[in-house]
Scaffold this active site. Structure first.
Site, PDB file in Angstrom:
ATOM      1  N   GLU A 182      12.204-101.739  87.925  1.00 29.59           N
ATOM      2  CA  GLU A 182      11.544-100.501  87.477  1.00 29.59           C
ATOM      3  C   GLU A 182      12.609 -99.739  86.711  1.00 29.59           C
ATOM      4  OE1 GLU A 182      10.801 -97.072  86.687  1.00 29.59           O
ATOM      5  OE2 GLU A 182      11.042 -96.579  88.806  1.00 29.59           O
ATOM      6  N   CYS A 242      11.837 -90.880  87.244  1.00 30.38           N
ATOM      7  CA  CYS A 242      11.354 -91.776  86.192  1.00 30.38           C
ATOM      8  C   CYS A 242       9.924 -91.433  85.813  1.00 30.38           C
ATOM      9  CB  CYS A 242      11.487 -93.227  86.622  1.00 30.38           C
ATOM     10  SG  CYS A 242      10.719 -93.596  88.199  1.00 30.38           S
TER      11      CYS A 242
END
Length: 523
Positions: A294, A328
């Site tokens: 990720e 994020c």
């Protein structure tokens, strides 16, 4: 806890209401307790051996630079190799432990973490610069990951009972999900407990053993997790704790022929390097390494002509500036239809200017950014932004003995501008005007990332268009683009945001296993 209890329906850990006086007092007591433990030295964990090295990572409170949170021993390549051998040895026995028994370690850890919830949160207040609410949510998510993945492992182990294969006369067939081997887990600093716990727990509950290399900014809270797993009786060598330099031990372990998988959360640049190194076959390697990554995002909120302006503005500010934009999933971009643009911009400016900035220990809304490198990078981007848009809030350093930056908003920004395209990972928001909702969605999609997004509208046809056309892994309608819950919002994105590995989802554990079919002819 019995197996029957363990397999009960999963429920998310509730967040703490700190407006209640009793909860406030308990958090203040936890902060005092943890403050008394700051400055300690922490060892590596290699199998059953705790190794204290002379060279250490010094963890500093980003909100008070005079305060040392801890000094964590730093692994060399030689020590990393010993940890690899310890993990290989432990794998031989751990892989044979029944799935239900492996799951019980996670249930026990979740129970203890719940009992000490505020203490874990307090460490993140000091080490990561999180305010009380952000730290509490981090700990709650860690508890959720432990319990969710434990239940998921039990479910996978019973696949042959609940999802049997197609019958064939004369044969008995079954499909089992078996572990991969030794993996490297590399969690980020921004969710230093939740993501560290989630990545590690998912790997070990499947029967793998791991080398845990925490982020150098937040190694102390990771060590506290490893201590907890020892306390619940996890066998030595299942988790090996090896903080260290990415260039020295990160590359070494990623390239190691005995590494079976790498689970990573962090920047695009590091994720791509890991993917490149893992793709090269080392001498003696007999498998294709698996990368679960990720890698961040450049997320945004789209506001159409029919949207509730107040709700949209609130969501934009919360998404952009929660934990100083260091997520994020943070909404660092907003694209607003021209019909409501001025209204949204005015309200975003008002809400941003109301944010209080100060020491996380005192629970200010906005705190410091993570470290000096991030501080300088974000300030550089603010200077770039002054040439790419109109500054309406913030735009400078903030007061305090730490890495404080004013929440900053630029408007009238072109979607091709650097502050619209590059991940800043700080309290900087760029807003652009769109002709209409379709133009706004096109601008939203104009990025190499694809992690989270939000669409604000009261028109069902336009919502349907957004659901079809907005390209991101997690799309939310009429709510903020941060705050994914385990089991509720499986999390992961497209394109340069990673491998779309949906953490907290039903398919996540499959990434840490391999399916083995066994077929036996009936006599």
């Amino acid at each position: 806890m019995t197996t029957k209890q363990s397999a009960a329906a999963f429920q998310n850990e509730p967040f703490t209401d700190f407006s209640a006086e009793v909860n406030k007092q308990e958090m203040e007591a936890a902060l005092r307790k943890v403050k008394g433990e700051l400055g300690r030295d922490y060892p590596l964990w290699i199998g059953a051996v705790k190794v204290m090295t002379e060279d250490k990572i010094v963890s500093i409170n980003p909100g008070d630079l005079d305060e040392v949170v801890g000094r964590v021993s730093k692994a060399t390549q030689d020590l990393a190799e010993k940890a690899m051998q310890a993990a290989l040895l432990a794998f031989n026995s751990w892989k044979k432990v029944p799935a239900v028994e492996r799951a019980e370690y996670l249930f026990k850890a979740a129970k203890l973490m719940r009992e000490r919830k505020h203490e874990f949160s307090a460490f993140m207040v000091y080490e990561a610069g999180k305010n009380w609410g952000e730290a509490d949510a981090d700990t709650a998510e860690a508890i959720d990951f432990l319990e969710y993945y434990a239940r998921e492992m039990i479910r996978l182990s019973e696949t042959n009972l609940h999802r049997p294969l197609t019958k064939l006369a004369g044969e008995n067939n079954r499909l089992d999900y078996i572990p991969l081997g030794v993996g490297i887990t590399i969690p980020p600093w921004n969710f230093p407990l939740a993501i560290c716990v989630g990545m590690t727990a998912a790997a070990i509950v499947c029967g793998n053993t791991v080398l845990l290399k925490p982020a150098s900014v937040t190694p102390v809270i990771a060590h506290k997790f490893v201590e907890l797993m020892e306390e619940v009786g996890l066998p030595a060598g299942v988790i090996n704790f090896v903080p260290g330099s990415g260039s020295e031990i990160g590359d070494y372990l990623t390239s190691h022929p005995q590494t079976r998988f790498i689970s990573f959360t962090g920047s695009k640049e590091v994720g791509l390097r890991i993917n490149e190194l893992a793709a090269k076959t080392a001498e003696g390697q007999i498998w294709i390494k698996r990368v679960i990554a990720e890698m961040g995002g450049k997320d945004g909120i789209v506001v159409d002509e029919t949207a509730n302006v107040e709700e949209a503005a609130k969501a934009i500010v919360v998404s952009a500036f929660g934990f100083q934009g260091q997520k994020c999933s943070a909404g660092s971009r907003a694209f607003v239809a021209a019909a409501v643009y001025d209204q949204v911009v005015d309200r975003v400016r008002e809400l941003t200017q109301q944010l209080s900035i100060g020491l996380p220990e005192k629970n200010f809304q906005a705190g410091p950014v993570s470290d000096l490198g991030a501080y300088n990078k974000i300030l550089d981007y603010i200077e770039i932004g002054k040439g790419e848009g109109r500054l309406i809030a913030g735009g400078a350093k903030a007061e305090g003995n730490g890495y404080y930056i004013q929440p900053t908003v630029f408007v009238d920004v072109d979607c091709k501008a650097r502050i619209m395209q590059e991940e800043i990972f700080g309290p900087v928001l760029a807003i652009g005007k769109a002709a209409d909702y379709q133009d706004a969605i096109a601008q939203f999609n104009d990025t190499e990332f694809g992690l989270t997004g939000s669409f604000f509208s009261q028109d069902e046809d336009q919502i349907a268009y957004a659901l079809e056309e907005m390209h991101c892994g997690n799309l939310y309608i009429n709510r903020k683009c941060t705050g994914a819950l385990v089991g509720v919002h499986p999390f992961g994105g497209f394109n340069m945001s990673g491998t779309d590995s949906k953490a907290g989802g039903h398919d996540y554990l499959l990434l840490f296993t391999q399916a083995k079919l066994s077929s036996r002819k009936q006599s």
